[in-house]
Design a protein around this motif. Structure first.
Motif, PDB file in Angstrom:
ATOM      1  N   LEU A   3       0.854  -1.178   0.000  1.00 22.15           N
ATOM      2  CA  LEU A   3       0.000   0.000   0.000  1.00 22.15           C
ATOM      3  C   LEU A   3       0.893   1.231   0.000  1.00 22.15           C
ATOM      4  CD1 LEU A   3      -2.948   0.970   0.267  1.00 22.15           C
ATOM      5  CD2 LEU A   3      -2.629   0.910   2.740  1.00 22.15           C
ATOM      6  N   HIS A   7      -1.452   6.233  -2.792  1.00 21.02           N
ATOM      7  CA  HIS A   7      -2.752   5.589  -2.952  1.00 21.02           C
ATOM      8  C   HIS A   7      -3.690   5.963  -1.801  1.00 21.02           C
ATOM      9  CE1 HIS A   7      -5.681   2.653  -4.323  1.00 21.02           C
ATOM     10  NE2 HIS A   7      -5.783   2.251  -3.064  1.00 21.02           N
ATOM     11  N   VAL A   8      -3.185   5.926  -0.574  1.00 20.86           N
ATOM     12  CA  VAL A   8      -4.012   6.268   0.584  1.00 20.86           C
ATOM     13  C   VAL A   8      -4.481   7.718   0.478  1.00 20.86           C
ATOM     14  CG1 VAL A   8      -4.011   6.587   3.090  1.00 20.86           C
ATOM     15  CG2 VAL A   8      -2.954   4.543   2.082  1.00 20.86           C
TER      16      VAL A   8
END
Length: 175
Positions: A3, A7-8
């Motif tokens: 992750l 992206h977050v």
């Protein structure tokens, strides 16, 4: 697959800004159906010592753009806080969303450990990039998005949790 901080950040800010856009559309439709001016909501407040709807949207917009810029080492496009109509607020959300979507993932290389220092009123705050995103940027952004929701709900716009969560048709599954 790991992750990424990009992206977050990009996912959360895109979702929240899209939610604001949907909330504004629903409030405008509600006002028009009631025969009232939707621009009356622009200065509506939840409580007298809190920012009005315009201020909440401005701060959410600033939070998203500022975080993307700080984490990518870039510069967010400036925006003046002079919106007085629903159309202007919607335009601000649209421009903020376009900026969030324009910041490439590659610009976030090393963002997790990048030092983020910025003024916050009379204080100067400092974080690592990851701590900044998780402990300040996202909570601050969500505070202003939910407060905009609360203002509209408090002033009679028929909104529910699903409107805040902005669950699109792509998330609905047959039983």
């Amino acid at each position: 697959m790991s992750l990424s901080i990009h992206h977050v950040a990009a996912t959360a800010f895109t979702r929240g800004l899209t939610t604001l856009s949907v909330l504004l559309d629903k409030a405008k439709a509600h006002a028009q159906a009631a025969g009232t001016d939707p621009d009356a909501f622009v200065q509506a407040r939840l409580f007298e010592d809190m920012l009005p709807l315009a201020g909440q949207i401005q701060r959410a917009s600033d939070a998203a753009r500022g975080a993307m810029a700080r984490l990518s080492g870039g510069v967010a496009p400036p925006m003046t806080d002079d919106e007085t109509t629903f159309t202007q607020l919607q335009d601000r959300v649209t421009r903020s969303l376009a900026y969030v979507r324009s910041v490439p993932a590659e610009a976030f290389e090393g963002a997790e450990t990048r030092e983020v220092v910025f003024p916050a009123g009379p204080l100067t705050l400092g974080f690592s990039g990851l701590d900044y995103l998780l402990e300040f940027a996202l909570p601050n952004f969500q505070f202003h998005v939910v407060t905009a929701y609360d203002i509209l709900r408090h002033h009679g716009v028929p909104l529910g949790k699903r409107d805040y969560l902005n669950l699109g048709a792509e998330r609905v599954r047959a039983a």
